[in-house]
Motif scaffolding. Structure first.
Motif, short mmCIF file in Angstrom:
data_model
loop_
_atom_site.label_atom_id
_atom_site.label_comp_id
_atom_site.label_asym_id
_atom_site.label_seq_id
_atom_site.Cartn_x
_atom_site.Cartn_y
_atom_site.Cartn_z
N GLY A 1 -5.28 33.07 -3.82
CA GLY A 1 -5.35 31.74 -3.24
C GLY A 1 -6.61 30.94 -3.21
O GLY A 1 -7.56 31.73 -2.92
N ALA B 1 -3.03 28.31 -6.47
CA ALA B 1 -2.47 29.62 -6.20
C ALA B 1 -1.95 30.38 -7.43
O ALA B 1 -1.38 29.80 -8.41
CB ALA B 1 -1.27 29.29 -5.45
N GLN C 1 1.15 29.94 -11.78
CA GLN C 1 -0.15 29.44 -11.38
C GLN C 1 0.10 27.84 -11.24
O GLN C 1 0.72 27.09 -11.99
CB GLN C 1 -1.22 29.44 -12.63
N TYR D 1 -1.54 38.69 -6.05
CA TYR D 1 -1.55 37.09 -5.65
C TYR D 1 -2.98 36.54 -5.01
O TYR D 1 -3.63 37.48 -4.43
CB TYR D 1 -0.39 36.95 -4.55
#
Length: 302
Positions: free
Chosen positions: A152, A138, A125, A150
């Motif tokens: 963002g 992220a 992270q 994943y």
């Protein structure tokens, strides 16, 4: 420092996995020390509306957990975590945290990098604040052979509002994954309203869901409501004093047609460096978590 937890049952209330922000299993001391924040008119993010109530409700798990944090330098911390349970094999996790030297404010430094490895999975992270208003995050989860998740985030904080865009396993070139847009507006000193729009694209289907919500708070308590196509979420939090707080949470998930109500409380014992959290829900799941912190002498090399 070490944490020791105990509990009675492990069945957690149902939740929407798409709305829950992934978290690393690291203790609070892995994050940089923060001073008390000055009074702000910003209402915070929409997804964090139930945060205070959830913090006093015990998170169920079997067995016990021991965490040891070692301050290597003033910017780098290492952690060792051992989880033991009678229902699954014990596992070990190693974590590391780095805090950068870029000061955005008197109590904020970036970037913040957090990583953890254990049980065949790597979690990372990263958080960076480009200005006082713009912040990005992220999150990556990977197994030994592939990326499992994943995410963002990019957010903007105004004087009395905040907005955020989140992508989970998302791709702009090949439309897929989940996109979530949040907006929160402070109307008065006590009242804030906002909304969330989620769009999911993948597996040959497209789905969109709108959720509206708000928060009303005073000095020692707050009431939160979120309602939309996915269900209803109600939270009430009350702070009795500096050591005791309690909360009640009601959650209805439309997709599975089930609801659960949970009452929880937390008690801080500062002299004993301990905290106890207890909860009981409408499914008669009783949970108790005891956390004990041990202060160890250490030296920091500069």
């Amino acid at each position: 420092m070490g944490n020791i937890h105990a509990q009675a049952k492990s069945d957690a209330p149902p939740h929407d996995p798409f709305m829950a922000a992934p978290e690393l299993d690291l203790s609070a001391n892995d994050k940089p020390a923060r001073e008390e924040r000055p009074v702000s008119n910003n209402p915070g993010s929409f997804e964090e509306l139930p945060r205070k109530t959830k913090e006093v409700i015990a998170t169920p798990f079997e067995g016990c957990k021991f965490t040891w944090n070692k301050l290597i330098t003033e910017r780098f911390t290492a952690s060792h975590t051992i989880n033991m349970s009678a229902f699954k094999p014990a596992n070990y996790k190693f974590g590391a945290t780095y805090v950068g030297a870029n000061k955005i404010g008197p109590n904020e430094q970036y970037p913040i990098l957090i990583s953890e490895y254990g049980a065949g999975m790597i979690q990372f992270q990263g958080i960076h604040s480009f200005t006082k208003e713009v912040q990005a995050k992220a999150v990556i989860h990977a197994t030994d052979k592939t990326f499992s998740m994943y995410q963002g985030d990019i957010g903007y904080k105004g004087e009395d509002f905040s907005m955020q865009l989140t992508g989970v396993n998302a791709s702009i070139i090949n439309p897929q994954g989940i996109w979530v847009a949040h907006y929160m507006q402070r109307l008065t000193k006590s009242l804030s309203l906002g909304g969330e729009l989620m769009f999911q694209h993948g597996m040959g289907a497209r789905n969109a869901a709108l959720t509206l919500g708000g928060r009303y708070k005073d000095k020692n308590s707050e009431f939160v409501v979120k309602a939309g196509e996915q269900g209803t979420h109600l939270c009430y939090y009350h702070k009795g004093n500096e050591q005791v707080a309690c909360g009640v949470e009601f959650e209805y998930v439309k997709q599975i047609g089930e609801s659960v109500t949970t009452f929880g409380y937390s008690v801080d014992l500062p002299k004993g460096l301990s905290q106890f959290k207890g909860s009981i829900d409408s499914d008669w799941s009783v949970t108790g978590v005891l956390e004990k912190r041990f202060e160890l002498c250490h030296s920091v090399s500069r």
